[in-house]
Every structure is written in structure tokens, then in C-alpha cells.
Design an enzyme around this catalytic site. Structure first.
Site, mmCIF file in Angstrom:
data_model
loop_
_atom_site.group_PDB
_atom_site.id
_atom_site.type_symbol
_atom_site.label_atom_id
_atom_site.label_comp_id
_atom_site.label_asym_id
_atom_site.label_seq_id
_atom_site.Cartn_x
_atom_site.Cartn_y
_atom_site.Cartn_z
ATOM 1 N N LYS A 1 18.794 15.051 -45.713
ATOM 2 C CA LYS A 1 18.152 16.343 -45.428
ATOM 3 C C LYS A 1 18.116 17.187 -46.702
ATOM 4 O O LYS A 1 19.068 17.166 -47.491
ATOM 5 C CB LYS A 1 18.950 17.046 -44.327
ATOM 6 C CG LYS A 1 18.299 18.302 -43.748
ATOM 7 C CD LYS A 1 19.149 18.848 -42.594
ATOM 8 C CE LYS A 1 18.578 20.131 -42.001
ATOM 9 N NZ LYS A 1 19.418 20.622 -40.871
ATOM 10 N N SER B 1 21.267 21.305 -34.754
ATOM 11 C CA SER B 1 20.222 20.821 -35.655
ATOM 12 C C SER B 1 20.245 19.325 -35.958
ATOM 13 O O SER B 1 19.319 18.811 -36.580
ATOM 14 C CB SER B 1 20.260 21.598 -36.973
ATOM 15 O OG SER B 1 19.661 22.857 -36.811
ATOM 16 N N SER C 1 16.854 21.704 -36.757
ATOM 17 C CA SER C 1 16.200 21.762 -38.052
ATOM 18 C C SER C 1 16.159 20.438 -38.807
ATOM 19 O O SER C 1 15.365 20.277 -39.726
ATOM 20 C CB SER C 1 16.900 22.802 -38.914
ATOM 21 O OG SER C 1 18.231 22.408 -39.197
#
Lengths: 486, 489
Positions: free
Chosen positions: A79, A178, A154
Site C-alpha cells: 500500500k 481499511s 482504504s
């Protein structure tokens, strides 16, 4: 079998046995990423050449050295809020466009030491604030199961990349769900470890007391494999826990005698019909296996969203203050210092980030602190105690991961409050600091449904064992067909 | 002291701890390096980095707290103090807000060697320093830009906050002097106000005698960042006079922050406190609370050197006056010199006299401090021994000390080089005396006629002929004997 169809466990085994070179693996995976990325949009930065170089370096090692690497030759996506020295790290924000960190996140160093090959940085909601990845300053990421839908967020890029078989494993971060929510929407498994299990050094902070890095994969074994690599004490993170990470047990779960709690407060009217029905099916199946499923109470659940949306923005408002245009990142011009600050932050941050900075700044302001932040911290303690009491009665808690399946682009982004409410089942684990895993429980109308398992603090070992048992009970038999293949 | 109002003064003192590394990262905490060379991602406030507490800084802070007789709390925590400024990389300072490391200590105010008052230390907390801005241009207003130097960012500080217990600028000076003195024995800070390793903000207000409200509600003026103890005193004196004049004119005193201009001795308005920042303090989530066991606190307590108060008493028991003890203990390097010299030479009275008069004079004349004396305590002791065994007279010894100070040679070497050792041989002195008496019959006659002064002339002649080396009391005695014999003839 193509490399991209393999689990991380299979890839490393083959590389160890020299049945496949790391270079071959990366080449196949890179070809697939290149083909599918225009459809999915999972990556903010791809480094195929860098990945091939890393793979060649792995192949050039002695057999012994390679054997020492549990992720030898395994492609992994990270990420974009974890710092990497050889790739930009932007947290999907314009304010960090092109930012090259002069240090690796601890998890990145651990991945590299384990022989993993970082192929790129995945898309996300800006600074991890969001539940759809629509708040990225750069691009949308599409759900591989239905390209008109969001992948969740996210960590949407990481979940989509794993679901689309672009990579077998990926790292996400989870502040209020997330990792688990996008795992659920994309039909993969995602673990949020106990707070303090995984070093946050190099993770661009959203809400420091809630943030935790964790793995996403298409199998529980791969989640456990990646978890084993990243977990452990780090002297660079004062909140990381000095505890041995118990090696995830290989043995099968004994359903008989397992006490599974289902919190009555989670079965509210908000719960969508599809998910409610699937949870009921799962409970029936578990009981059929001999598990005892008990109703438990987490009485402060109703305050969890409010508590989360005070604590997280408060910490975020502070954590994001450093993006001031002075030392790095985007800088706008201005007539004087104050105007430079204002223009930089007005132009550099997106609307959701600004919304949360404002919320958090307000919650910490003189005259409001006691009523908002301090009160929220007290409720947080009550929520933690709710779980402690529940785990005195049950071994694991079973809940939905999300109220519904993946939604369409734009469906909720116009209504922030609606978006916040969809975090209802996931935020409690962050507030309580406990581990939680979302596992797929089949499809509904072609879209994945996820369920969540919660365990007591430091109870990852047991949690993963249960998740693996459930995976055997309820295997994911298909993966989304993209780019024409089945 | 003034009619109509009391002067109320409270001081906030920041002390930089001279640890190896900064408070939350491993960068060097030392002063004076090239700009931005003592920096890393942590103290630059880069994204994703985390603070790790420096244990050495905690030990130093606990030392200071105990030496200032504070209660050290086994549980304290860190908080973020938030504001935007280019010298503050994270836009928040990690500090301690509502649960500081230590509270309620005391600093004695000492006048003529006696404790006349104790000022309460309300709290001591730990925090990180900010960086430094170097403005391009003479004044901030016309600066073309500013250069940010973050070497100092993250250097550990303790902030020592007094109660508003001081009632005059002089008391404030004495408080700072003793505070610095106590800390100087701990080896935890350079304590150099001119370099900023010790900084003082003074809160000054006047309380009219008919005022009935709380001290908190009095309009308070904060004088910021004054660079010497002397200037703190001057700033307060000016501020008291300024506020008194305002009160006399029936005007309101505005709560504000003022700077001090050491050129003209005045304070000037910097910003009004009524538009003060809301720092939005909240607990630092990246650091666990600071937990100290009672055992760890006691371990530090046991390692503390004796307090200046104790040292002063010890000196007085050794025959040093209260005033002298205050001077000696008031300068740690001087105290160490005294202590070492007295281990080499027993007569502490004699050592004290020589240190405080002749050696002090030489240091001042050469602009030296007790950290770098050019005559070691052992060399001074050797010199004193030469007086005791009669090799040197007191006056000769002063000259020898002067030479020793210039050359760095030992007392024995200097005496030899100067050829000054005292003549104590009776026969040799008598021979010179007889010659002088024979050469000056009129003077001898004057003396015999009752003119006492004449003897002085004859002594002077003897000393001149012996190049000042004849032992004075012997010269006197022999001279009187020879004159008596002469009178008989």
C-alpha cells in the site's frame, strides 16, 4: 499452472526447490499486471524492471541463502502509505506527489529480507481516509468482480490486486477497517493484527493509536505466512509489543467445543439482507460442525462510530500537520509564510482529508476537548472492556465485516456520513486493539460476501487457525475472470 | 519594597540536556555543527517516522528534578503541543502537559551565605527543542527569507517552572543563580545562557495592595528569551518600573509577551496574549506513558552529588566564612579547584586566602575561568609549602605566583629561575646589617634619638642589598641587636 494462480506458499516452495526461478515468476506476474492494470487500476506505481532485478538477485543467491527466505521470489504489492526508498510514497495524496522517502518502512525491510519482491505501490484513499478508494488523488481502483463497483478502502488497491491475481499477497493498513472491508468486497482474506504487533515505522500515520499494518491474500495460509514475516518487536516503534509472535499453528481447528460469540448489537436493522442471511448460513454450518454459537453482548457498540470519528480525525489533524510545504512534498506559493501554509494545504489535500482535519481540530480545541476527545477516549475504554468481558465467555467472535456488498462508484461518496456508517462492524477492533480477520464466505449475485472473526489481544494464532478451518469449510472456488480468462 | 503594590515574579527556565543524542532519535545533540547535519527522518518530521524516548535524557531529567527537591512521578506522559512554524518540523512539539515528570521542589535564595527564602518549583517536564531560523536580512521585517536549521530540533529540554514566589528583580537573579548552581553540579547541561542551553522567560505582574483576586487573574507580562541572568534582572527592573508608571497614570496593564533589548535596557511588545494560540494539547499516541519504578528513582537519588547547601556547610566547618563559601560553591569549577588544593595542602584557611585573593586576581586579569586555571591546585600547594618552610616570604610568594601563572612552571622551578629563595642564614644577614650600620651612622643616630622611621630606612637598605631575599623578621631582629651593640661603643 501459471505463477499468478499460485499462492505465495506455492511460489516460495517452487523457488526453493528450483522448479521455478524468481525471474520466471516475476515475469509472468508482471505480464498479468500489465494486461489487467488498465481495467483494475490497483497500482499507483509499478516497477517491473526493479522487480525483475530483485528476482535475478534472488536467483543468483546460493540454494542455502534462498532456503532461508520464506518469501523467496514471491511478488508482493505494498500500500502506498508505507515508505520505500526505491519507489515513490504518496499515500495517494497530491501533497506527497513524487515523494521519495530516504528510509524503508520496517515492514518493507522485513519483506526484502524474506526474499519478497515488491512489484509496486497500491492505490488507496488519500492518507487512508475512506472506504472506497475513491478518495485517491490519482485514480479509481475497480473491483475485479464487477468493474463498476468500488474495491472498498482504504486498502482498495491491495485488495483488488490480490483478487485480480496480480499478486498473491499484499500489505494493507487498517485504522477502522481499511484491510478487512476491502478484503470483504474483493473476496480475499485480510488480517488486522493486534495493536502493537506490527511495527508502524514508515507507515504514514493516519490515526496513530488505531493504525496497524496487516496482510491480504487469497488464502489464510498466505495471510499467516505474510503475518509471520511482518509481526514482531521493532525498536523504532515505541508502541510495538515486546512479545514473541507465536508461530501460527498448523493443526486443524477443533470445531467441537469452540465457543463462537455473535454480538447481538451487530445484528441490527442496518445489516443488509444478503449479509444477514449469509451470516445465518455460516452459523448453521458452524453449529453443524459442533461449535457452540452463543449470543454475546457488546453494549457500547452503538457509540463506536462516534468514538472512532472523534479519535481518528483528532489524531489525523495532528499527524497531517507536518505536511506544511516547508521541507518536502508539494509547496504552493504565497505572499508570506501563513499564505504559503494555507495555499499548500488547500491545494495539496483532498476534500475528505480536509473534512477530517477540520473535525479533528475542532475535537481538540480549547473548550471542546473534554466533551469530544476526552469523552471518546473514555468510551473507547468501555468498548475495550466490552470485548474483555465477551472473551471471558467465548473463544472468537463472529460478525459481518460490512453491512453490504461492494457498492457502485459514487453511490456513497456524495454522503460522507453514510460512508462512515459502513465502518460500523470494523472500527471496534481498532478501538479495542484486538486482532480481526475478514474471510470470504462465498458470493451473492456474483459479489463476494465477507465475514469477520475477532479474537482477544495477541490472539492471532487462534484466530488464524479458526479462519483456516472456516476456509476448508467454505472454500472460495472461483476468482474473477478478467481480461477474457475464466 | 514599593508602596501601593507587590511585585509578583515567576520564572520559566528551559535547560538543554547535554545527552549524546536527541530526545527521540539517535542524532547528535551537540551544539555548533554545520546547519542540518545533525538531522534524520525522525527529527526532520518526515512521514511515517516515530519517536523513541532517549533513556539517558530521562535519567538527566530525573537527576535535575531530584536535585531541585521535586517529587518525581512514577507515571507521567507525553503530549503534543501543536502550532505551525518552520522551526517545528512536525508542527507539534512533544512535551508533557497535565502529567509532568516532577512537581513541587524548591530553590533557596541565598544572601551573604544565608538562605533567606525558598522559591517553590511548581513543575519540571521534559520536551524537545525546536530548530532555529536564520533570517536573511537585518530585521525580521525586511528579511528576504529565512534559513531553517534543524540541528537543534529534538534536542532534549527540561522546563523548570517556578511558582510566582519572587518579589523583586534581585530575587529573580538569585533564584536563577542558585538554580544554575545546583544544576551545574549534575553534569547534565552546559547551562550557557548566551548559547541558549539555558533560557529564561520571566512573568512579571504588579499586585496592588487592595487587590483581592487570584494571582492567575492579574494581567501578566511575559519577557521572553533573555540571554543572561543579568539581563533577566534588568528586564524585570524595567518592566516593574513601566507597569508601575502605567498604574500611577491609572492605565491598564495589557497581558502580553515582550522582548528585551539589551542595548537600551527596555522591554518591547511582541504579541498580545489575548490573541494567543490554542495549542490543542493531546496525549502523544506514538509514545507509551513514562513509567519509572521507585527503585529506579532511588537509584538516581543515590547517585546525586551533595547539594550546594551541603557543600557550603562543609566549607564553613572547615573554617571558611559563609561569604567565602558562597563564592566558592557558587562556581563549580572553583569549588573543585578548592577541593583539590585542600587535598594537597592541609591549611584550608591559607588555601582559601590564596585562591580568593591572588589567584582570583590573576584569573580575572587574564580573562580565565576556574575551568582552565594556569596554576594547578598541586602547584599552588607546593608554593604554599615554600612559604611554610620559610623559603619564601609572603611577598616573594606573590611574585613567584605571578611568574608561575605566566610560565606554567612549578613553584620550585620558578624560585630557582628567579633566584629568590629567602636568606635565613644568620651570619650572612648580620654581615650585611653591619655594613649598612657602618655606612649610615647619621641614620643610626636618628634612630637612637627616637626617630622610629629611621629603622625602616635601614631595613630597606638591608633588603636592597640582599635583593629582597633576607627573611624580614630576622632582618629586624638582627638590625636591632647590631644597633644596640653600636650604641654601646
Amino acid at each position: 499452472m501459471r505463477a499468478y494462480d499460485m499462492t505465495a506458499t506455492e511460489i516460495s516452495q517452487r523457488v526453493h526447490r528450483k522448479e521455478m526461478s524468481a525471474t520466471e515468476c516475476v515475469r509472468e506476474v508482471a505480464d498479468r499486471i500489465t494486461a489487467l492494470e488498465p481495467l483494475v487500476g490497483a497500482f499507483l506505481h509499478l516497477d517491473v524492471q526493479g522487480a525483475l532485478n530483485q528476482a535475478r538477485a534472488i536467483d543468483a543467491l546460493s540454494d542455502d541463502e534462498r532456503q532461508q527466505m520464506p518469501l523467496a521470489g514471491v511478488p508482493v504489492a505494498v500500500k502506498d502509505n508505507m515508505t520505500t526508498m526505491d519507489m515513490p510514497t504518496t499515500a495517494a495524496s497530491k501533497i506527497l506527489e513524487g515523494f521519495m522517502a530516504p528510509y524503508n518502512a520496517t515492514v518493507v525491510n522485513r519483506l526484502k529480507a524474506a526474499g519478497a519482491i515488491i512489484v509496486g505501490k497500491t492505490n488507496m484513499d488519500e492518507f487512508a481516509m475512506g472506504s472506497s478508494t475513491e478518495h485517491s488523488a490519482y485514480q479509481l481502483t475497480h473491483n475485479p468482480w464487477d468493474l463498476s463497483r468500488v474495491p472498498g478502502g482504504s486498502s482498495g488497491g491491495s485488495a483488488a490486486a490480490v483478487a485480480a491475481r496480480m499478486v498473491p499477497i499484499a500489505l494493507g493498513s487498517d485504522t477502522g477497517g481499511s484491510i478487512r472491508q476491502p478484503a470483504s468486497y474483493c473476496g480475499v482474506t485480510g488480517l488486522k493484527p493486534s495493536y502493537g504487533r506490527v511495527s508502524r515505522y514508515g507507515l504514514i500515520a493516519y490515526a496513530s493509536s488505531l493504525d496497524q499494518i496487516g496482510p491480504l491474500a487469497r488464502s489464510v495460509d498466505d495471510v499467516a505466512l505474510l503475518y509471520d514475516i511482518i509481526a514482531g518487536y521493532d525498536p523504532l516503534d515505541a508502541t510495538s509489543i515486546r512479545a514473541e509472535t507465536a508461530r501460527v499453528s498448523e493443526g486443524p481447528v477443533d470445531w467441537k467445543g469452540l465457543r463462537v460469540g455473535v454480538p447481538k448489537e451487530y445484528l441490527s436493522a442496518d445489516l443488509g439482507g444478503v449479509v444477514a442471511q449469509r451470516l445465518q448460513d455460516v452459523i448453521t454450518q458452524l453449529e453443524a460442525q459442533g461449535a457452540s454459537v452463543l449470543e454475546v453482548s457488546l453494549p457500547h457498540t452503538a457509540y463506536a462510530i462516534a468514538t472512532y470519528y472523534l479519535i481518528a480525525p483528532a489524531e489525523a489533524s495532528s499527524n497531517l500537520s507536518r505536511f506544511d510545504g516547508v521541507r518536502y512534498g508539494y509547496r504552493a506559493s504565497g505572499a508570506d509564510l501563513l499564505e504559503m501554509y494555507e495555499n499548500t494545504r488547500a491545494q495539496g489535500f483532498g476534500p475528505e482529508v480536509k473534512r477530517r482535519i477540520l473535525l479533528g481540530t475542532h475535537a481538540l480545541s480549547a473548550g471542546y476537548y473534554d466533551a469530544y476527545y476526552l469523552k471518546a477516549q473514555k468510551v473507547r475504554t468501555l468498548i475495550r472492556q466490552d470485548f474483555e468481558q465477551a472473551f471471558a465467555l467465548v473463544d472468537v467472535i463472529l460478525t459481518p465485516t460490512t453491512p453490504d456488498v461492494a457498492f457502485r462508484f459514487g453511490e456513497k461518496s456524495s454522503d460522507p456520513l453514510q460512508m462512515y456508517l459502513s465502518d460500523v462492524y470494523t472500527v471496534t477492533a481498532n478501538l479495542a486493539g484486538i486482532p480481526a480477520i475478514s474471510t470470504p464466505a462465498g458470493l451473492a449475485d456474483g459479489l463476494p460476501v465477507g465475514i469477520q472473526w475477532l479474537g482477544p489481544v495477541m490472539g492471532e494464532d487462534r484466530l488464524l487457525q479458526v479462519a483456516r478451518g472456516f476456509e476448508e469449510l467454505w472454500p472460495s472456488s472461483t476468482w474473477p475472470g478478467l481480461g477474457g480468462e475464466a | 519594597m514599593n508602596s501601593g503594590y507587590d511585585v509578583i515574579i515567576g520564572l520559566e527556565v528551559h535547560v538543554e540536556l547535554k545527552t549524546q543524542s536527541k530526545l527521540f532519535c539517535s542524532c547528535s545533540a551537540s551544539f555548533g555543527a554545520e546547519p542540518n547535519t545533525h538531522t534524520c527522518p525522525v527529527c526532520l518530521g518526515m512521514p511515517g517516522v516515530l519517536p523513541v524516548l532517549n533513556e539517558e535524557a530521562v535519567a538527566y531529567a530525573v537527576k535535575a528534578a531530584l536535585a531541585l527537591r521535586c517529587t518525581v512521578h512514577p507515571f507521567s506522559k507525553f503530549d503534543r503541543k501543536q502550532y505551525f512554524y518552520p522551526d517545528l518540523p512536525k508542527a507539534y512539539q512533544i512535551s508533557q502537559y497535565d502529567q509532568p515528570l516532577a512537581e513541587y521542589g524548591a530553590v533557596p535564595i541565598i544572601v551573604d551565605g544565608h538562605v533567606v527564602k525558598e522559591v517553590t518549583v511548581r513543575r519540571i517536564h521534559m520536551e524537545e527543542d525546536a530548530g532555529k531560523l536564520n533570517h536573511l536580512g537585518i530585521r525580521l521585517g525586511d528579511a528576504k527569507g529565512s534559513l531553517v536549521d534543524l540541528n537543534r530540533a529534538g534536542v532534549p529540554l527540561i522546563e523548570i517552572v517556578s511558582e510566582p514566589d519572587m518579589r523583586s528583580a534581585d530575587e529573580a537573579r538569585l533564584y536563577l543563580t542558585e538554580l544554575r548552581n545546583v544544576l551545574s553540579y549534575l553534569d547534565i547541561s552546559d547551562l550557557r545562557m548566551e548559547e541558549g542551553s539555558m533560557r529564561c522567560d520571566a512573568n512579571v505582574s504588579l499586585r496592588p495592595h487592595d487587590y483581592v483576586g487570584s494571582l492567575e487573574d492579574l494581567p501578566r507580562v511575559e519577557i521572553k528569551n533573555v540571554n543572561s541572568i543579568r539581563n533577566v534582572q534588568r528586564g524585570i527592573e524595567y518592566e516593574v518600573a513601566r507597569q508601575a508608571e502605567l498604574l500611577a497614570r491609572g492605565e491598564r496593564i495589557v497581558k502580553e509577551t515582550r522582548g528585551f533589548d539589551d542595548q537600551n535596557g527596555r522591554t518591547y511588545s511582541q504579541r498580545s496574549k489575548e490573541e494567543a494560540n490554542d495549542y490543542r494539547y493531546f496525549p502523544e499516541p506514538d509514545l507509551p506513558p513514562l513509567v519509572l519504578t521507585q527503585e529506579a528513582i532511588e537509584r538516581v537519588a543515590r547517585s546525586l552529588p551533595p547539594a550546594p547547601t551541603v557543600l557550603r556547610e562543609e566549607l564553613q566547618q572547615a573554617g571558611v566564612t559563609a561569604k567565602e563559601a558562597e563564592i566558592i560553591v557558587g562556581d563549580r569549577a572553583l569549588w573543585e579547584y578548592w577541593r583539590e588544593a585542600t587535598t594537597h595542602y592541609e591549611d584550608k584557611r591559607q588555601v582559601t586566602n590564596w585562591i580568593l585573593s591572588d589567584l582570583s586576581r590573576l584569573l580575572n586579569a587574564h580573562g580565565d575561568t576556574w575551568l582552565t586555571p594556569r596554576v594547578t591546585p598541586a602547584a599552588l600547594a607546593d608554593l604554599l609549602r615554600l612559604i611554610a618552610n620559610g623559603t619564601l616570604s609572603g611577598r616573594m610568594a606573590k611574585e613567584v605566583l605571578d611568574r608561575m601563572y605566566e610560565s606554567g612552571a612549578t613553584a620550585a622551578q620558578t624560585v630557582e629561575a628567579m633566584g629568590v629563595s629567602q636568606i635565613t642564614d644568620h651570619g650572612a644577614i648580620q654581615a650585611v646589617v653591619q655594613q649598612v650600620v657602618a655606612d649610615n651612622p647619621h641614620v643610626v643616630q636618628d634612630y637612637l634619638n627616637g626617630k622610629e622611621k629611621a629603622l625602616g630606612f635601614l631595613v630597606g637598605q638591608v633588603m636592597k642589598q640582599t635583593k629582597g631575599q633576607a627573611k624580614p623578621d630576622m632582618v629586624n631582629a638582627i638590625l636591632k641587636g647590631v644597633i644596640a651593640d653600636y650604641a654601646k661603643t
